[in-house]
Design an enzyme around this catalytic site. Structure first.
Site, PDB file in Angstrom:
ATOM      1  N   TRP A  20      -6.008   4.052   2.967  1.00 18.55           N
ATOM      2  CA  TRP A  20      -7.077   4.709   3.691  1.00 18.55           C
ATOM      3  C   TRP A  20      -8.242   3.714   3.689  1.00 18.55           C
ATOM      4  O   TRP A  20      -8.440   2.985   2.714  1.00 18.55           O
ATOM      5  CB  TRP A  20      -7.570   5.942   2.954  1.00 18.55           C
ATOM      6  N   HIS A  25     -10.946   7.067   1.137  1.00 11.87           N
ATOM      7  CA  HIS A  25     -10.915   7.026  -0.335  1.00 11.87           C
ATOM      8  C   HIS A  25     -12.158   7.655  -0.955  1.00 11.87           C
ATOM      9  O   HIS A  25     -12.082   8.374  -1.949  1.00 11.87           O
ATOM     10  CB  HIS A  25     -10.756   5.588  -0.820  1.00 11.87           C
ATOM     11  N   ASP A  64      -8.559  -1.833  -3.675  1.00 13.71           N
ATOM     12  CA  ASP A  64      -8.268  -2.568  -2.444  1.00 13.71           C
ATOM     13  C   ASP A  64      -8.907  -3.955  -2.430  1.00 13.71           C
ATOM     14  O   ASP A  64      -8.439  -4.839  -1.719  1.00 13.71           O
ATOM     15  CB  ASP A  64      -8.731  -1.768  -1.215  1.00 13.71           C
ATOM     16  N   ARG A  67      -6.714  -6.158  -5.283  1.00 17.72           N
ATOM     17  CA  ARG A  67      -5.381  -6.629  -4.914  1.00 17.72           C
ATOM     18  C   ARG A  67      -5.400  -7.982  -4.203  1.00 17.72           C
ATOM     19  O   ARG A  67      -4.396  -8.678  -4.170  1.00 17.72           O
ATOM     20  CB  ARG A  67      -4.677  -5.608  -4.021  1.00 17.72           C
ATOM     21  N   HIS A  79       0.235   0.236  -4.015  1.00 23.31           N
ATOM     22  CA  HIS A  79      -0.519   1.084  -3.079  1.00 23.31           C
ATOM     23  C   HIS A  79       0.375   1.933  -2.177  1.00 23.31           C
ATOM     24  O   HIS A  79      -0.131   2.697  -1.357  1.00 23.31           O
ATOM     25  CB  HIS A  79      -1.444   0.224  -2.212  1.00 23.31           C
ATOM     26  N   HIS A 135      -7.846   5.737  -6.922  1.00 22.51           N
ATOM     27  CA  HIS A 135      -7.454   5.135  -5.655  1.00 22.51           C
ATOM     28  C   HIS A 135      -6.038   5.552  -5.219  1.00 22.51           C
ATOM     29  O   HIS A 135      -5.816   5.933  -4.065  1.00 22.51           O
ATOM     30  CB  HIS A 135      -7.528   3.611  -5.772  1.00 22.51           C
ATOM     31  N   ASP A 139      -4.181   7.044  -1.793  1.00 25.37           N
ATOM     32  CA  ASP A 139      -3.186   6.308  -0.996  1.00 25.37           C
ATOM     33  C   ASP A 139      -1.918   7.123  -0.748  1.00 25.37           C
ATOM     34  O   ASP A 139      -1.393   7.143   0.368  1.00 25.37           O
ATOM     35  CB  ASP A 139      -2.784   5.017  -1.716  1.00 25.37           C
ATOM     36  N   HIS A 145       1.692   5.358   3.912  1.00 27.51           N
ATOM     37  CA  HIS A 145       1.877   4.717   2.597  1.00 27.51           C
ATOM     38  C   HIS A 145       3.190   5.128   1.974  1.00 27.51           C
ATOM     39  O   HIS A 145       3.548   4.653   0.896  1.00 27.51           O
ATOM     40  CB  HIS A 145       0.732   5.080   1.652  1.00 27.51           C
ATOM     41  N   HIS A 168      -0.911   1.611  11.421  1.00 24.98           N
ATOM     42  CA  HIS A 168      -1.366   1.865  10.056  1.00 24.98           C
ATOM     43  C   HIS A 168      -2.901   1.947  10.016  1.00 24.98           C
ATOM     44  O   HIS A 168      -3.476   2.857   9.418  1.00 24.98           O
ATOM     45  CB  HIS A 168      -0.865   0.757   9.114  1.00 24.98           C
ATOM     46  N   ASP A 172      -5.434   4.848   8.711  1.00 26.46           N
ATOM     47  CA  ASP A 172      -6.367   4.536   7.624  1.00 26.46           C
ATOM     48  C   ASP A 172      -7.818   4.768   8.034  1.00 26.46           C
ATOM     49  O   ASP A 172      -8.588   5.338   7.267  1.00 26.46           O
ATOM     50  CB  ASP A 172      -6.281   3.040   7.271  1.00 26.46           C
TER      51      ASP A 172
HETATM   52 ZN   LIG Z   1      -4.795   1.224  -1.432  1.00 19.48          ZN
END
Ligand SMILES: [Zn+2]
Ligand SMILES: *[C@@H]1O[C@H](CO)[C@@H](O)[C@H](O)[C@H]1NC(C)=O
Ligand SMILES: *[C@@H]1O[C@H](CO)[C@@H](O)[C@H](O)[C@H]1NC(C)=O
Length: 290
Positions: A20, A25, A64, A67, A79, A135, A139, A145, A168, A172
């Site tokens: 998202w 989020h 996010d 990562r 995720h 988080h 997700d 996801h 996607h 999101d």
């Molecule tokens: Zn994520």
């Protein structure tokens, strides 16, 4: 709003998204903070070193950013879970088939829940585990996801308001941001307030209790797999009802958007409500350990 050519190039060069956007989020986090009990609030405000009402929302997108750092690269597969099903004719998630060797969101929810329940965990790792849980519960509620096809829709090119993007990203960010009209922390708080009212006294009131069914702190895999399964079913019904061929190259800000909005509202509300309960269970569970 007008974007310069440079700004558009910059946007196009961003890495494929797997979450998202910040709006989704942060809204999940604010909904959760509206439902946790007061002990849970104090417990997580302490872990997260933030005594404001934004203690959850303020860290909701940390995973996010992490990562994409060298230190956080290991967490990239956490995720999502890549369900190898065949939408739109058949949807479904299987833990043994779909959770890869590098890990997945279901395994990560288990891992970081277990860590939080360890009374000997040091403060730094406890802080990180809390940020991951906040988080990942968000997700896992985003249908794409929980889908392997075309890298969770990242490779399905579409347009939204005539701007080229991918499926996607539409789920999101484009749809939530069109619905709310912005993506600031204040926008998230406002959206969360509306969803909280819907849960307490509105359309979600008759449903909210059932959203907590099956939640078991001793079995985070079954608990979160059920959430993944539920979200994945929207891939067949709403995300790709006509398959990949039925959507590629299409403009999604019209009828497609209208059909997606109720699903996105529901999934954000569920994620926030469940996150609140999960944090309550963790805080209470640890207290009995200590
Ligand atoms: Zn994520
Ligand atoms: C708490 O989080 C909010 C939202 O990110 C932030 O604006 C605020 O500065 C934070 N407070 C502290 C003490 O870190
Ligand atoms: C569990 O968390 C640790 C610490 O972040 C991480 O190194 C490990 O890869 C995780 N394991 C799984 C199965 O997610």
């Amino acid at each position: 709003m007008k974007f310069s050519a440079t700004a558009l190039c910059f946007l196009a060069s961003l890495p494929a998204s797997y979450a998202w956007g910040s709006l989704g989020h942060e809204t999940v986090a604010y909904v959760a903070s509206n439902f946790v009990n007061s002990e849970t609030k104090a417990f997580f405000q302490d872990i997260l070193h933030n005594k404001t009402d934004s203690y959850l929302a303020g860290v909701a997108t940390w995973a996010d950013s992490f990562r994409y750092t060298a230190a956080g690269r290991f967490s990239a597969p956490f995720h999502f879970i890549d369900a190898e099903d065949s939408p739109p004719s058949s949807c479904g998630v299987k833990y043994s088939r779909d959770c890869g060797e590098q890990g997945c969101v279901v395994g990560a929810i288990q891992n970081y829940t277990t860590q939080l329940l360890d009374p000997n965990l040091d403060a730094g790792h406890r802080n990180m585990a809390a940020k991951f849980i906040i988080h990942f519960v968000g997700d896992i509620h985003q249908p794409l996801h929980d889908e392997n096809l075309d890298r969770g829709g990242n490779s399905i090119l579409v347009t939204f308001n005539s701007v080229q993007t991918n499926l996607h990203h539409v789920w999101d960010s484009n749809i939530p941001e069109k619905l709310i009209g912005g993506y600031s922390l204040a926008d998230a708080e406002k959206w969360a307030t509306a969803l909280t009212i819907a849960i307490k006294t509105g359309v979600y009131k008759p449903l909210a209790k059932s959203w907590l069914e099956g939640m078991d702190l001793k079995d985070p895999v079954s608990t979160s797999l059920a959430w993944a399964e539920e979200a994945n079913h929207f891939v067949c019904s709403t995300v790709l009802p006509l398959g990949k061929e039925g959507i590629e190259g299409k403009e999604l800000s019209g009828d497609y958007y209208e059909a997606a909005v109720p699903v996105i509202q529901l999934q954000i509300a569920r994620a926030g409500y469940r996150l609140a309960r999960w944090l309550d269970l963790i805080a209470a569970g640890l207290k009995t350990e200590l």
